[in-house]
Design a protein around this motif. Structure first.
Motif, PDB file in Angstrom:
ATOM      1  N   ALA A  74       0.739  -0.934   0.116  1.00  0.00           N
ATOM      2  CA  ALA A  74       0.071  -0.128   0.093  1.00  0.00           C
ATOM      3  C   ALA A  74       0.900   1.372   0.072  1.00  0.00           C
ATOM      4  O   ALA A  74       0.693   2.156  -0.698  1.00  0.00           O
ATOM      5  N   GLN A  75       1.834   1.362   0.792  1.00  0.00           N
ATOM      6  CA  GLN A  75       3.027   2.540   0.920  1.00  0.00           C
ATOM      7  C   GLN A  75       3.513   2.672  -0.545  1.00  0.00           C
ATOM      8  O   GLN A  75       3.535   3.736  -1.145  1.00  0.00           O
ATOM      9  N   GLY A 126      -6.729  -8.144  -1.263  1.00  0.00           N
ATOM     10  CA  GLY A 126      -8.215  -7.970  -1.788  1.00  0.00           C
ATOM     11  C   GLY A 126      -8.964  -7.234  -0.665  1.00  0.00           C
ATOM     12  O   GLY A 126      -9.709  -6.367  -1.059  1.00  0.00           O
ATOM     13  N   GLN A 127      -9.027  -7.838   0.621  1.00  0.00           N
ATOM     14  CA  GLN A 127     -10.069  -7.173   1.669  1.00  0.00           C
ATOM     15  C   GLN A 127      -9.573  -5.965   1.998  1.00  0.00           C
ATOM     16  O   GLN A 127     -10.585  -5.167   2.410  1.00  0.00           O
ATOM     17  N   ALA A 128      -8.563  -5.440   1.840  1.00  0.00           N
ATOM     18  CA  ALA A 128      -8.089  -4.173   2.243  1.00  0.00           C
ATOM     19  C   ALA A 128      -8.018  -3.147   1.350  1.00  0.00           C
ATOM     20  O   ALA A 128      -7.705  -1.942   1.418  1.00  0.00           O
ATOM     21  N   GLY A 129      -8.300  -3.561  -0.018  1.00  0.00           N
ATOM     22  CA  GLY A 129      -8.508  -2.699  -1.330  1.00  0.00           C
ATOM     23  C   GLY A 129      -7.102  -2.389  -1.724  1.00  0.00           C
ATOM     24  O   GLY A 129      -6.848  -1.277  -2.430  1.00  0.00           O
ATOM     25  N   ILE A 130      -6.077  -3.203  -1.748  1.00  0.00           N
ATOM     26  CA  ILE A 130      -4.838  -2.647  -2.130  1.00  0.00           C
ATOM     27  C   ILE A 130      -4.652  -3.689  -3.394  1.00  0.00           C
ATOM     28  O   ILE A 130      -4.891  -4.920  -3.426  1.00  0.00           O
ATOM     29  N   PRO A 131      -3.949  -3.073  -4.399  1.00  0.00           N
ATOM     30  CA  PRO A 131      -3.679  -3.797  -5.766  1.00  0.00           C
ATOM     31  C   PRO A 131      -3.110  -5.297  -5.341  1.00  0.00           C
ATOM     32  O   PRO A 131      -1.876  -5.169  -4.939  1.00  0.00           O
ATOM     33  N   GLU A 132      -3.630  -6.293  -6.027  1.00  0.00           N
ATOM     34  CA  GLU A 132      -3.129  -7.688  -5.916  1.00  0.00           C
ATOM     35  C   GLU A 132      -1.807  -7.769  -6.599  1.00  0.00           C
ATOM     36  O   GLU A 132      -0.928  -8.354  -6.457  1.00  0.00           O
ATOM     37  N   ALA A 133      -1.833  -6.811  -7.695  1.00  0.00           N
ATOM     38  CA  ALA A 133      -0.726  -6.861  -8.536  1.00  0.00           C
ATOM     39  C   ALA A 133       0.614  -6.531  -8.028  1.00  0.00           C
ATOM     40  O   ALA A 133       1.711  -6.744  -8.440  1.00  0.00           O
TER      41      ALA A 133
END
Ligand code: ASP
Length: 433
Positions: free
Chosen positions: A332-333, A374-381
């Motif tokens: 995320a960062q 996925g749950q935290a809305g962070i790009p899985e890529a």
């Protein structure tokens, strides 16, 4: 001549393996190592896995039938699960604290991020597809999966360890409930089987220093080039710092406070299992050795060890849950996504569940990380960002997973008055202390 302690022999095997791998790499012998050295590592891991199901069956049946009454079993079960969940939640929270303080994701430049994403896109996509299967399952799927419809089918796949454990506990309860004289021949049989399996572990461990040599040599020749490692050093440092705090501060402190045993005693006892965890990256493959060390060197009685450890190897992964928290926030960062406080609380819940759901095999934690992202809305890529350095971190988090299980087995044993003195059987004769 005084014999060298087992953990020193394993450590030497690892060291020689790495040195040999580096030399082979520089001489361009990579294929030769893969063809002629790697198979011995695989044989070693297979022989450990081979013994896992018979070991669980024999020792858990013996352990439960020794308990003699069901209230003891439910007391132990409640404590085991309770402590497992507490330590996992603590591990995730610690991971979040470390990653928020150190902020490793901020140190990744836009250019490096792009480079990592391009290089590891394919590998990351594979994990995302693997995780997709797990995500589609209903909320009670895990419970449903616990009860096998055929015990032989369950026992034929090491991935079904929890199903085997379920059956064996059920069987053990039946054994407690029937009259003692009828139970005796069954119990005697499993007692004997248990001794045989423990002897086999002794024999397999004779090969441990050579097995880890082969494992590490082939790992070195197959690892990706070091350049991209550098960009990830700060992230790796964050994960390692969290793992180090759990392994070398939290666990020995818990052991000291609740059982009075010193850190030296604890680490001397568990070291060979830790080294194998590092070399194999699999808590399941390490399980036979963890069980033997905990019983013979840490004084945990078999009734407790045979119950707490196989369950722990599959559900209690403090190292994995900590890593998932750090990795999620790091990604995320790196993508400049600000995670709110409630999003981070959500990570505590999902990483706890994801680590419980991770299989005890190499790389499983990364597949389940996809679900946390996925749950935290962070790009899985973003998985591509951490790919290059995942294997070494996997090796380290597996040490923490195994050490956590051993710690909990000591705490539970103490709480039900089943923590005795070490009872070293064959190790002294065969391997030195
Ligand atoms: N390799 C870990 C284990 O077996 C699981 C993981 O974090 O990938 O304990």
């Amino acid at each position: 001549m005084k014999k060298l302690a087992l953990h020193w022999k394993i450590l030497l095997g690892m060291l020689f393996g790495v040195v040999f791998g580096v030399i082979a790499n520089s001489l361009g012998w990579n294929d030769w190592v893969t063809d002629w050295v790697k198979p011995f590592g695989t044989i070693f891991i297979n022989s450990l896995k081979l013994i896992a199901v018979p070991l669980i069956i024999a020792s858990l049946i013996k352990g439960i039938s020794d308990l003699k009454d069901i209230s003891k079993l439910s007391q132990m079960g409640g404590r085991t699960i309770g402590i497992y969940i507490l330590t996992t939640v603590f591990a995730v929270s610690l991971g979040l604290l470390v990653v928020n303080v150190l902020q490793p994701g901020k140190s990744i430049s836009e250019e490096t991020r792009q480079q990592l994403q391009d290089t590891y896109k394919e590998d990351a996509d594979k994990r995302i597809v693997q995780a997709a299967g797990q995500k589609e399952q209903g909320p009670l799927q895990a419970l449903e999966d616990l009860v096998p419809s055929n015990i032989f089918a369950a026992a034929s796949n090491n991935g079904n360890m929890l199903q085997v454990i379920f059956f064996v506990i059920f069987f053990g309860i039946g054994l407690i409930l029937i009259p003692a004289e009828q139970a005796k021949p069954v119990k005697d049989f499993f007692d004997g089987l248990n001794e045989v399996v423990l002897k086999l572990i002794d024999l397999i461990m004779l090969a441990a220093p050579y097995g880890v040599f082969a494992l590490l040599a082939s790992l070195v020749v197959e690892s990706p080039s070091a350049d991209l490692f550098i960009a990830l050093l700060w992230y790796a440092f964050s994960v390692l710092m969290g793992l180090g705090l759990l392994t070398f501060v939290l666990y020995p402190t818990l052991v000291k406070v609740f059982t009075g045993k010193s850190p030296k005693f604890f680490f001397n006892g568990i070291a060979p299992a830790q080294l194998l965890a590092f070399s194999t990256s699999s808590s399941a493959a390490t399980l036979p050795v963890t069980m033997e060390r905990v019983q013979e060197h840490l004084g945990v009685e078999e009734e407790v060890a045979s119950f707490v450890l196989p369950i722990g190897a599959t559900v209690n992964m403090d190292g994995t849950s900590l890593y998932q928290a750090v990795a999620a926030v790091f990604i995320a960062q790196a993508f400049n996504i600000d995670l709110s406080f409630s999003a981070q609380l959500g990570i505590i819940a999902t990483a706890t569940l994801a680590s419980i759901g991770s299989a005890a095999v190499p790389g499983a934690g990364m597949v389940m990380l996809v679900i946390v992202l996925g749950q935290a809305g962070i790009p899985e890529a973003g998985l591509a960002l951490i790919f290059a350095i995942d294997r070494p971190l996997d090796m380290c988090r597996t040490i923490t997973n195994v050490t956590g299980d051993a710690t909990v087995s000591m705490l539970v044993a103490k709480s039900v008055d089943k923590l005795g003195e070490p009872n070293v059987k064959d190790w002294d004769d065969n391997y030195g202390k």
